[in-house]
Design a protein around this motif. Structure first.
Motif, PDB file in Angstrom:
ATOM      1  N   LEU A 129       0.858  -1.189   0.000  1.00  0.00           N
ATOM      2  CA  LEU A 129       0.000   0.000   0.000  1.00  0.00           C
ATOM      3  C   LEU A 129       0.891   1.234   0.000  1.00  0.00           C
ATOM      4  O   LEU A 129       1.818   1.343   0.815  1.00  0.00           O
ATOM      5  N   CYS A 163       0.622  -1.377  -6.651  1.00  0.00           N
ATOM      6  CA  CYS A 163      -0.182  -1.748  -5.487  1.00  0.00           C
ATOM      7  C   CYS A 163      -1.254  -0.689  -5.288  1.00  0.00           C
ATOM      8  O   CYS A 163      -1.216   0.372  -5.921  1.00  0.00           O
ATOM      9  N   PRO A 164      -2.238  -0.927  -4.441  1.00  0.00           N
ATOM     10  CA  PRO A 164      -3.233   0.110  -4.144  1.00  0.00           C
ATOM     11  C   PRO A 164      -2.580   1.379  -3.597  1.00  0.00           C
ATOM     12  O   PRO A 164      -1.534   1.330  -2.941  1.00  0.00           O
ATOM     13  N   ALA A 209     -11.563  -3.879  -5.938  1.00  0.00           N
ATOM     14  CA  ALA A 209     -11.548  -2.881  -4.867  1.00  0.00           C
ATOM     15  C   ALA A 209     -12.333  -3.364  -3.658  1.00  0.00           C
ATOM     16  O   ALA A 209     -11.908  -3.186  -2.504  1.00  0.00           O
ATOM     17  N   TRP A 212     -10.331  -6.168  -1.849  1.00  0.00           N
ATOM     18  CA  TRP A 212      -9.155  -5.643  -1.149  1.00  0.00           C
ATOM     19  C   TRP A 212      -9.566  -4.894   0.120  1.00  0.00           C
ATOM     20  O   TRP A 212      -8.928  -5.006   1.158  1.00  0.00           O
ATOM     21  N   VAL A 315     -13.290   3.941  -1.217  1.00  0.00           N
ATOM     22  CA  VAL A 315     -12.506   2.953  -1.954  1.00  0.00           C
ATOM     23  C   VAL A 315     -13.087   2.844  -3.356  1.00  0.00           C
ATOM     24  O   VAL A 315     -14.302   2.704  -3.522  1.00  0.00           O
ATOM     25  N   GLY A 317     -12.181   1.323  -7.571  1.00  0.00           N
ATOM     26  CA  GLY A 317     -11.328   0.606  -8.502  1.00  0.00           C
ATOM     27  C   GLY A 317     -10.869   1.517  -9.629  1.00  0.00           C
ATOM     28  O   GLY A 317     -11.486   2.550  -9.904  1.00  0.00           O
ATOM     29  N   VAL A 352      -7.702   1.141  -5.969  1.00  0.00           N
ATOM     30  CA  VAL A 352      -7.269  -0.252  -6.118  1.00  0.00           C
ATOM     31  C   VAL A 352      -7.386  -0.642  -7.580  1.00  0.00           C
ATOM     32  O   VAL A 352      -8.460  -0.542  -8.169  1.00  0.00           O
ATOM     33  N   LYS A 353      -6.265  -1.076  -8.147  1.00  0.00           N
ATOM     34  CA  LYS A 353      -6.314  -1.623  -9.500  1.00  0.00           C
ATOM     35  C   LYS A 353      -6.591  -3.115  -9.424  1.00  0.00           C
ATOM     36  O   LYS A 353      -6.280  -3.766  -8.426  1.00  0.00           O
TER      37      LYS A 353
END
Length: 401
Positions: A129, A163-164, A209, A212, A315, A317, A352-353
Protein backbone atom coordinates in the motif's frame (compact mmCIF):
# COMPACT_ATOMS: atom_id res chain seq x y z
CA UNK A 1 -2.92 -11.78 9.24
CA UNK A 2 0.21 -11.57 7.12
CA UNK A 3 2.41 -8.48 7.62
CA UNK A 4 2.23 -5.84 4.93
CA UNK A 5 4.66 -3.23 3.61
CA UNK A 6 3.30 0.32 3.70
CA UNK A 7 5.05 3.09 1.77
CA UNK A 8 4.63 6.72 2.88
CA UNK A 9 5.62 9.46 0.43
CA UNK A 10 6.86 12.28 2.66
CA UNK A 11 7.88 15.89 2.13
CA UNK A 12 7.65 19.12 4.10
CA UNK A 13 3.93 19.59 3.38
CA UNK A 14 1.28 19.06 6.09
CA UNK A 15 -0.61 16.70 3.74
CA UNK A 16 2.12 14.05 3.88
CA UNK A 17 2.31 14.11 7.69
CA UNK A 18 -1.47 14.01 7.99
CA UNK A 19 -1.50 11.00 5.64
CA UNK A 20 1.02 9.26 7.88
CA UNK A 21 -1.02 10.01 10.99
CA UNK A 22 -4.29 8.94 9.41
CA UNK A 23 -2.92 5.64 8.12
CA UNK A 24 -1.26 4.76 11.43
CA UNK A 25 -4.54 5.37 13.21
CA UNK A 26 -6.96 3.66 10.84
CA UNK A 27 -5.15 1.08 8.69
CA UNK A 28 -1.88 -0.08 10.28
CA UNK A 29 -1.53 -3.57 11.71
CA UNK A 30 1.00 -4.25 14.49
CA UNK A 31 3.20 -6.39 12.24
CA UNK A 32 3.27 -4.03 9.23
CA UNK A 33 6.56 -2.68 7.90
CA UNK A 34 6.64 1.09 7.37
CA UNK A 35 8.75 2.52 4.54
CA UNK A 36 9.18 6.28 5.06
CA UNK A 37 10.37 7.69 1.75
CA UNK A 38 11.24 11.19 0.60
CA UNK A 39 12.46 12.20 -2.84
CA UNK A 40 15.31 14.66 -3.41
CA UNK A 41 14.52 17.30 -6.06
CA UNK A 42 16.69 17.41 -9.19
CA UNK A 43 19.66 19.75 -9.28
CA UNK A 44 19.01 23.23 -10.68
CA UNK A 45 21.29 24.10 -13.58
CA UNK A 46 22.19 27.79 -13.84
CA UNK A 47 23.58 28.98 -17.18
CA UNK A 48 25.76 32.09 -17.25
CA UNK A 49 25.80 33.54 -20.78
CA UNK A 50 28.61 35.94 -19.88
CA UNK A 51 31.06 33.03 -19.79
CA UNK A 52 31.24 31.58 -23.33
CA UNK A 53 34.26 29.44 -22.43
CA UNK A 54 34.15 26.77 -19.70
CA UNK A 55 37.09 28.00 -17.67
CA UNK A 56 38.38 26.19 -14.63
CA UNK A 57 36.98 28.87 -12.34
CA UNK A 58 33.52 28.61 -13.93
CA UNK A 59 33.46 24.82 -13.60
CA UNK A 60 34.60 25.09 -9.97
CA UNK A 61 31.86 27.64 -9.22
CA UNK A 62 29.12 25.47 -10.74
CA UNK A 63 30.41 22.36 -8.96
CA UNK A 64 30.50 24.23 -5.66
CA UNK A 65 26.92 25.41 -6.23
CA UNK A 66 25.73 21.86 -6.96
CA UNK A 67 27.47 20.49 -3.88
CA UNK A 68 25.95 23.18 -1.66
CA UNK A 69 22.50 22.62 -3.12
CA UNK A 70 22.72 18.85 -2.72
CA UNK A 71 23.93 19.13 0.89
CA UNK A 72 21.06 21.49 1.73
CA UNK A 73 18.52 19.14 0.13
CA UNK A 74 19.96 16.11 1.91
CA UNK A 75 19.81 17.97 5.23
CA UNK A 76 16.17 18.92 4.57
CA UNK A 77 15.33 15.31 3.64
CA UNK A 78 17.04 14.04 6.80
CA UNK A 79 14.94 16.45 8.89
CA UNK A 80 11.73 15.26 7.22
CA UNK A 81 12.59 11.61 7.85
CA UNK A 82 13.71 12.27 11.43
CA UNK A 83 10.40 14.00 12.23
CA UNK A 84 8.47 11.10 10.68
CA UNK A 85 10.46 8.48 12.63
CA UNK A 86 9.86 10.44 15.83
CA UNK A 87 6.13 10.52 15.10
CA UNK A 88 6.05 6.80 14.34
CA UNK A 89 8.35 5.39 17.01
CA UNK A 90 8.58 7.71 20.01
CA UNK A 91 5.12 9.19 20.31
CA UNK A 92 1.76 7.48 20.79
CA UNK A 93 2.21 5.02 17.89
CA UNK A 94 5.13 3.08 19.45
CA UNK A 95 6.05 1.23 16.25
CA UNK A 96 9.17 -0.94 16.78
CA UNK A 97 12.19 0.67 15.15
CA UNK A 98 13.13 -2.51 13.29
CA UNK A 99 9.84 -2.27 11.36
CA UNK A 100 10.60 1.26 10.14
CA UNK A 101 12.75 1.86 7.05
CA UNK A 102 13.79 5.29 5.76
CA UNK A 103 15.15 6.27 2.36
CA UNK A 104 15.87 9.44 0.38
CA UNK A 105 15.48 8.76 -3.35
CA UNK A 106 16.77 10.78 -6.31
CA UNK A 107 14.28 12.20 -8.80
CA UNK A 108 14.48 12.61 -12.56
CA UNK A 109 12.73 15.99 -12.42
CA UNK A 110 9.18 17.32 -12.18
CA UNK A 111 6.19 15.62 -10.62
CA UNK A 112 6.52 12.65 -12.97
CA UNK A 113 10.17 12.17 -11.97
CA UNK A 114 9.31 12.19 -8.28
CA UNK A 115 6.44 9.78 -8.83
CA UNK A 116 8.55 7.50 -11.03
CA UNK A 117 11.11 7.14 -8.24
CA UNK A 118 8.33 6.21 -5.81
CA UNK A 119 6.79 3.71 -8.23
CA UNK A 120 10.14 2.02 -8.88
CA UNK A 121 10.83 1.77 -5.15
CA UNK A 122 7.40 0.23 -4.57
CA UNK A 123 7.95 -2.29 -7.35
CA UNK A 124 11.44 -3.24 -6.14
CA UNK A 125 10.43 -3.67 -2.49
CA UNK A 126 7.08 -5.43 -2.87
CA UNK A 127 5.02 -2.62 -1.33
CA UNK A 128 1.40 -3.52 -0.49
CA UNK A 129 0.00 0.00 0.00
CA UNK A 130 1.36 3.43 -1.01
CA UNK A 131 0.19 6.53 0.87
CA UNK A 132 0.50 9.96 -0.79
CA UNK A 133 -0.81 13.39 0.08
CA UNK A 134 -2.75 15.61 -2.30
CA UNK A 135 -2.41 19.40 -2.41
CA UNK A 136 -5.62 19.94 -4.38
CA UNK A 137 -4.68 21.38 -7.79
CA UNK A 138 -7.59 22.26 -10.04
CA UNK A 139 -8.67 19.98 -12.88
CA UNK A 140 -7.51 22.30 -15.68
CA UNK A 141 -4.13 22.91 -14.03
CA UNK A 142 -3.59 19.18 -13.53
CA UNK A 143 -4.56 18.42 -17.13
CA UNK A 144 -2.27 21.05 -18.65
CA UNK A 145 0.72 20.39 -16.41
CA UNK A 146 0.52 16.62 -16.84
CA UNK A 147 1.45 17.02 -20.53
CA UNK A 148 4.88 18.37 -19.54
CA UNK A 149 5.47 16.07 -16.59
CA UNK A 150 4.66 18.65 -13.92
CA UNK A 151 1.23 17.45 -12.88
CA UNK A 152 0.03 15.71 -9.76
CA UNK A 153 2.22 13.17 -7.97
CA UNK A 154 -0.87 11.59 -6.42
CA UNK A 155 -2.49 11.14 -9.86
CA UNK A 156 0.64 9.50 -11.26
CA UNK A 157 0.99 7.18 -8.28
CA UNK A 158 -2.66 6.14 -8.25
CA UNK A 159 -2.46 5.10 -11.92
CA UNK A 160 1.05 3.59 -12.01
CA UNK A 161 1.72 2.07 -8.60
CA UNK A 162 1.92 -1.74 -8.68
CA UNK A 163 -0.18 -1.75 -5.49
CA UNK A 164 -3.23 0.11 -4.14
CA UNK A 165 -2.70 3.81 -3.45
CA UNK A 166 -4.18 5.84 -0.61
CA UNK A 167 -4.60 9.51 -1.54
CA UNK A 168 -5.01 11.54 1.64
CA UNK A 169 -6.93 14.72 1.10
CA UNK A 170 -10.09 16.08 2.62
CA UNK A 171 -11.70 18.29 5.19
CA UNK A 172 -9.69 18.81 8.36
CA UNK A 173 -12.73 17.77 10.40
CA UNK A 174 -12.84 14.42 8.57
CA UNK A 175 -9.07 13.80 8.61
CA UNK A 176 -8.85 14.69 12.29
CA UNK A 177 -11.73 12.45 13.29
CA UNK A 178 -10.37 10.07 15.90
CA UNK A 179 -6.88 11.58 16.05
CA UNK A 180 -7.59 13.14 19.44
CA UNK A 181 -8.10 9.65 20.85
CA UNK A 182 -4.64 8.56 19.73
CA UNK A 183 -2.61 9.45 22.82
CA UNK A 184 -0.88 7.56 25.61
CA UNK A 185 -4.18 6.64 27.26
CA UNK A 186 -5.92 5.71 24.01
CA UNK A 187 -3.54 4.18 21.47
CA UNK A 188 -4.50 4.04 17.78
CA UNK A 189 -5.71 0.44 18.08
CA UNK A 190 -8.67 1.69 20.15
CA UNK A 191 -9.69 4.44 17.72
CA UNK A 192 -13.35 4.99 16.97
CA UNK A 193 -14.99 2.78 14.32
CA UNK A 194 -14.69 4.17 10.81
CA UNK A 195 -17.18 4.23 7.96
CA UNK A 196 -15.75 2.84 4.71
CA UNK A 197 -17.55 3.51 1.43
CA UNK A 198 -16.77 1.25 -1.54
CA UNK A 199 -17.79 2.65 -4.94
CA UNK A 200 -19.07 -0.40 -6.80
CA UNK A 201 -20.20 -1.29 -10.28
CA UNK A 202 -20.43 -4.44 -12.39
CA UNK A 203 -16.75 -4.54 -13.39
CA UNK A 204 -13.61 -6.50 -12.40
CA UNK A 205 -11.98 -3.31 -11.15
CA UNK A 206 -14.78 -2.57 -8.69
CA UNK A 207 -14.79 -6.22 -7.67
CA UNK A 208 -11.07 -6.05 -6.91
CA UNK A 209 -11.55 -2.88 -4.87
CA UNK A 210 -14.30 -4.48 -2.78
CA UNK A 211 -12.29 -7.61 -2.05
CA UNK A 212 -9.16 -5.64 -1.15
CA UNK A 213 -11.13 -3.41 1.19
CA UNK A 214 -12.75 -6.39 2.90
CA UNK A 215 -9.37 -8.08 3.42
CA UNK A 216 -7.19 -5.08 4.28
CA UNK A 217 -9.28 -2.13 5.45
CA UNK A 218 -12.49 -3.18 7.17
CA UNK A 219 -12.25 -4.06 10.87
CA UNK A 220 -14.98 -5.92 12.79
CA UNK A 221 -16.36 -2.73 14.34
CA UNK A 222 -16.29 -0.68 11.10
CA UNK A 223 -19.34 0.11 8.95
CA UNK A 224 -19.40 -0.70 5.22
CA UNK A 225 -21.24 1.59 2.79
CA UNK A 226 -21.76 0.20 -0.72
CA UNK A 227 -22.65 2.86 -3.31
CA UNK A 228 -23.46 2.20 -6.97
CA UNK A 229 -24.23 4.89 -9.57
CA UNK A 230 -26.68 3.83 -12.26
CA UNK A 231 -25.58 3.70 -15.89
CA UNK A 232 -26.13 7.05 -17.65
CA UNK A 233 -29.38 7.52 -19.51
CA UNK A 234 -29.39 10.18 -22.29
CA UNK A 235 -31.93 12.90 -21.65
CA UNK A 236 -34.36 13.30 -24.59
CA UNK A 237 -34.38 16.48 -26.68
CA UNK A 238 -37.97 17.61 -26.28
CA UNK A 239 -38.42 19.50 -29.57
CA UNK A 240 -41.19 17.23 -30.86
CA UNK A 241 -44.94 17.78 -30.57
CA UNK A 242 -46.39 17.57 -27.08
CA UNK A 243 -47.59 13.97 -27.40
CA UNK A 244 -44.23 12.69 -28.65
CA UNK A 245 -42.37 14.72 -26.01
CA UNK A 246 -44.53 13.24 -23.27
CA UNK A 247 -43.79 9.72 -24.56
CA UNK A 248 -40.06 10.46 -24.65
CA UNK A 249 -40.15 11.84 -21.11
CA UNK A 250 -41.98 8.76 -19.86
CA UNK A 251 -39.46 6.52 -21.62
CA UNK A 252 -36.59 8.46 -20.00
CA UNK A 253 -38.12 8.05 -16.53
CA UNK A 254 -38.59 4.32 -17.12
CA UNK A 255 -35.00 3.89 -18.30
CA UNK A 256 -33.67 5.92 -15.36
CA UNK A 257 -35.71 3.82 -12.93
CA UNK A 258 -34.38 0.64 -14.58
CA UNK A 259 -30.81 1.95 -14.24
CA UNK A 260 -31.33 2.62 -10.52
CA UNK A 261 -32.87 -0.85 -10.08
CA UNK A 262 -29.86 -2.44 -11.81
CA UNK A 263 -27.52 -0.42 -9.60
CA UNK A 264 -29.36 -1.62 -6.48
CA UNK A 265 -29.04 -5.22 -7.68
CA UNK A 266 -25.26 -4.79 -8.01
CA UNK A 267 -25.09 -3.17 -4.56
CA UNK A 268 -27.07 -6.00 -2.97
CA UNK A 269 -24.88 -8.65 -4.58
CA UNK A 270 -21.84 -6.82 -3.24
CA UNK A 271 -23.47 -6.78 0.19
CA UNK A 272 -24.11 -10.51 -0.05
CA UNK A 273 -20.44 -11.11 -0.92
CA UNK A 274 -19.38 -8.97 2.06
CA UNK A 275 -21.64 -11.00 4.36
CA UNK A 276 -20.15 -14.24 3.11
CA UNK A 277 -16.74 -12.86 4.07
CA UNK A 278 -17.84 -12.18 7.63
CA UNK A 279 -19.31 -8.65 7.61
CA UNK A 280 -22.47 -8.46 9.71
CA UNK A 281 -25.71 -7.47 8.02
CA UNK A 282 -26.23 -4.58 10.42
CA UNK A 283 -22.79 -3.23 9.49
CA UNK A 284 -23.71 -2.78 5.81
CA UNK A 285 -25.59 0.03 4.07
CA UNK A 286 -26.39 -0.09 0.35
CA UNK A 287 -27.29 2.82 -1.91
CA UNK A 288 -28.27 3.03 -5.58
CA UNK A 289 -27.60 6.56 -6.86
CA UNK A 290 -29.38 8.13 -9.85
CA UNK A 291 -27.50 7.89 -13.15
CA UNK A 292 -25.35 10.75 -14.42
CA UNK A 293 -24.07 11.64 -17.85
CA UNK A 294 -20.29 11.53 -17.32
CA UNK A 295 -17.44 10.58 -14.99
CA UNK A 296 -17.75 13.99 -13.36
CA UNK A 297 -21.47 13.40 -12.68
CA UNK A 298 -20.75 9.96 -11.23
CA UNK A 299 -17.90 11.34 -9.13
CA UNK A 300 -20.03 14.23 -7.89
CA UNK A 301 -22.83 11.84 -6.88
CA UNK A 302 -20.39 9.62 -4.99
CA UNK A 303 -18.75 12.60 -3.26
CA UNK A 304 -22.14 13.96 -2.21
CA UNK A 305 -23.27 10.59 -0.88
CA UNK A 306 -20.00 10.00 0.95
CA UNK A 307 -20.26 13.37 2.67
CA UNK A 308 -23.90 12.74 3.60
CA UNK A 309 -22.97 9.34 5.05
CA UNK A 310 -20.05 10.83 7.00
CA UNK A 311 -17.58 8.28 5.62
CA UNK A 312 -13.94 8.26 6.75
CA UNK A 313 -12.55 6.49 3.67
CA UNK A 314 -13.69 5.95 0.09
CA UNK A 315 -12.51 2.95 -1.95
CA UNK A 316 -12.67 2.84 -5.75
CA UNK A 317 -11.33 0.61 -8.50
CA UNK A 318 -9.24 1.94 -11.39
CA UNK A 319 -9.62 0.74 -14.96
CA UNK A 320 -6.15 1.98 -15.98
CA UNK A 321 -6.93 4.71 -18.53
CA UNK A 322 -3.84 6.18 -20.17
CA UNK A 323 -2.44 9.58 -19.17
CA UNK A 324 -3.31 11.31 -22.45
CA UNK A 325 -6.87 9.94 -22.46
CA UNK A 326 -7.35 11.01 -18.84
CA UNK A 327 -6.03 14.51 -19.55
CA UNK A 328 -8.11 15.08 -22.68
CA UNK A 329 -11.31 13.57 -21.35
CA UNK A 330 -10.85 15.27 -17.98
CA UNK A 331 -11.15 18.69 -19.65
CA UNK A 332 -14.69 17.86 -20.77
CA UNK A 333 -15.79 16.08 -17.60
CA UNK A 334 -15.49 12.56 -19.01
CA UNK A 335 -12.21 11.41 -17.52
CA UNK A 336 -11.37 9.15 -14.62
CA UNK A 337 -13.83 8.78 -11.74
CA UNK A 338 -10.95 7.90 -9.42
CA UNK A 339 -9.15 11.17 -10.38
CA UNK A 340 -12.31 13.16 -9.69
CA UNK A 341 -12.77 11.51 -6.29
CA UNK A 342 -9.10 11.96 -5.36
CA UNK A 343 -9.33 15.72 -5.84
CA UNK A 344 -12.91 16.37 -4.69
CA UNK A 345 -13.69 13.86 -1.95
CA UNK A 346 -14.07 15.18 1.60
CA UNK A 347 -12.15 12.15 2.92
CA UNK A 348 -9.11 10.04 1.91
CA UNK A 349 -9.47 7.84 -1.18
CA UNK A 350 -8.07 4.35 -1.69
CA UNK A 351 -7.50 3.48 -5.36
CA UNK A 352 -7.27 -0.25 -6.12
CA UNK A 353 -6.31 -1.62 -9.50
CA UNK A 354 -7.57 -5.08 -10.49
CA UNK A 355 -4.30 -6.83 -9.71
CA UNK A 356 -3.87 -9.56 -7.12
CA UNK A 357 -1.52 -8.85 -4.27
CA UNK A 358 0.22 -12.21 -4.70
CA UNK A 359 1.40 -11.55 -8.23
CA UNK A 360 -1.59 -12.77 -10.24
CA UNK A 361 -3.51 -10.82 -12.82
CA UNK A 362 -6.55 -10.31 -10.64
CA UNK A 363 -8.26 -11.09 -7.40
CA UNK A 364 -9.88 -14.38 -6.51
CA UNK A 365 -13.54 -15.32 -6.40
CA UNK A 366 -14.88 -14.14 -3.01
CA UNK A 367 -16.24 -17.63 -2.34
CA UNK A 368 -13.08 -19.52 -3.26
CA UNK A 369 -11.04 -20.78 -0.31
CA UNK A 370 -7.31 -20.00 -0.29
CA UNK A 371 -5.57 -22.52 -2.51
CA UNK A 372 -8.81 -23.69 -4.10
CA UNK A 373 -9.03 -24.01 -7.89
CA UNK A 374 -9.52 -20.58 -9.42
CA UNK A 375 -8.47 -18.68 -6.29
CA UNK A 376 -5.51 -17.16 -8.12
CA UNK A 377 -7.20 -16.59 -11.46
CA UNK A 378 -7.98 -13.22 -13.02
CA UNK A 379 -11.04 -11.35 -11.87
CA UNK A 380 -14.21 -12.26 -13.67
CA UNK A 381 -17.23 -10.01 -14.10
CA UNK A 382 -18.99 -9.30 -10.84
CA UNK A 383 -22.22 -10.66 -12.28
CA UNK A 384 -20.61 -14.10 -12.58
CA UNK A 385 -18.73 -14.18 -9.28
CA UNK A 386 -21.29 -12.62 -6.93
CA UNK A 387 -24.26 -14.92 -6.47
CA UNK A 388 -27.73 -13.39 -6.77
CA UNK A 389 -29.57 -13.05 -3.48
CA UNK A 390 -32.00 -15.87 -2.81
CA UNK A 391 -34.19 -16.59 0.15
CA UNK A 392 -32.66 -18.66 2.88
CA UNK A 393 -28.97 -18.05 2.09
CA UNK A 394 -28.56 -15.53 4.89
CA UNK A 395 -27.82 -12.59 2.59
CA UNK A 396 -31.03 -10.55 2.54
CA UNK A 397 -29.18 -7.30 1.90
CA UNK A 398 -32.19 -5.47 0.51
CA UNK A 399 -33.26 -4.56 4.04
CA UNK A 400 -29.97 -2.77 4.80
CA UNK A 401 -30.81 0.87 4.36
Amino acid sequence: MAPRRLLFCLDESPQSIRGLEWTLLHLRRPSDELHLITVLPPLAYNVYPVAPVATGAAVAAVTHQWDAQRKAEEHSAAEVLKAAVDLVCTQHNKVPRDLVHTKALPAAGGASGIAESLVEYARANGIDLAVVGCRGMGALQRSLMSFIGLGSVSDYCSHHMPCPSLVVRGDEAVLGRGLMAADEAHPPQTAQPKRVMVCCDDSPHAHAALLWALDNVLLPHDHLVLAVVGNPVPFPILDEPATVAAMQSAQYRDEAAAAVAAARDVAERCAAAAQRRGVGKTKITVAALPPGGSAADAGAALCKHGKAEGVDLMVVGSRGMGAVARSLLGMVGMGSVSDYLAHNSSCPLLVVKGVAGNGGDGLCDPDAAPGAPGSGMAVQSMSSTLRPITEGDGSEASSMQ
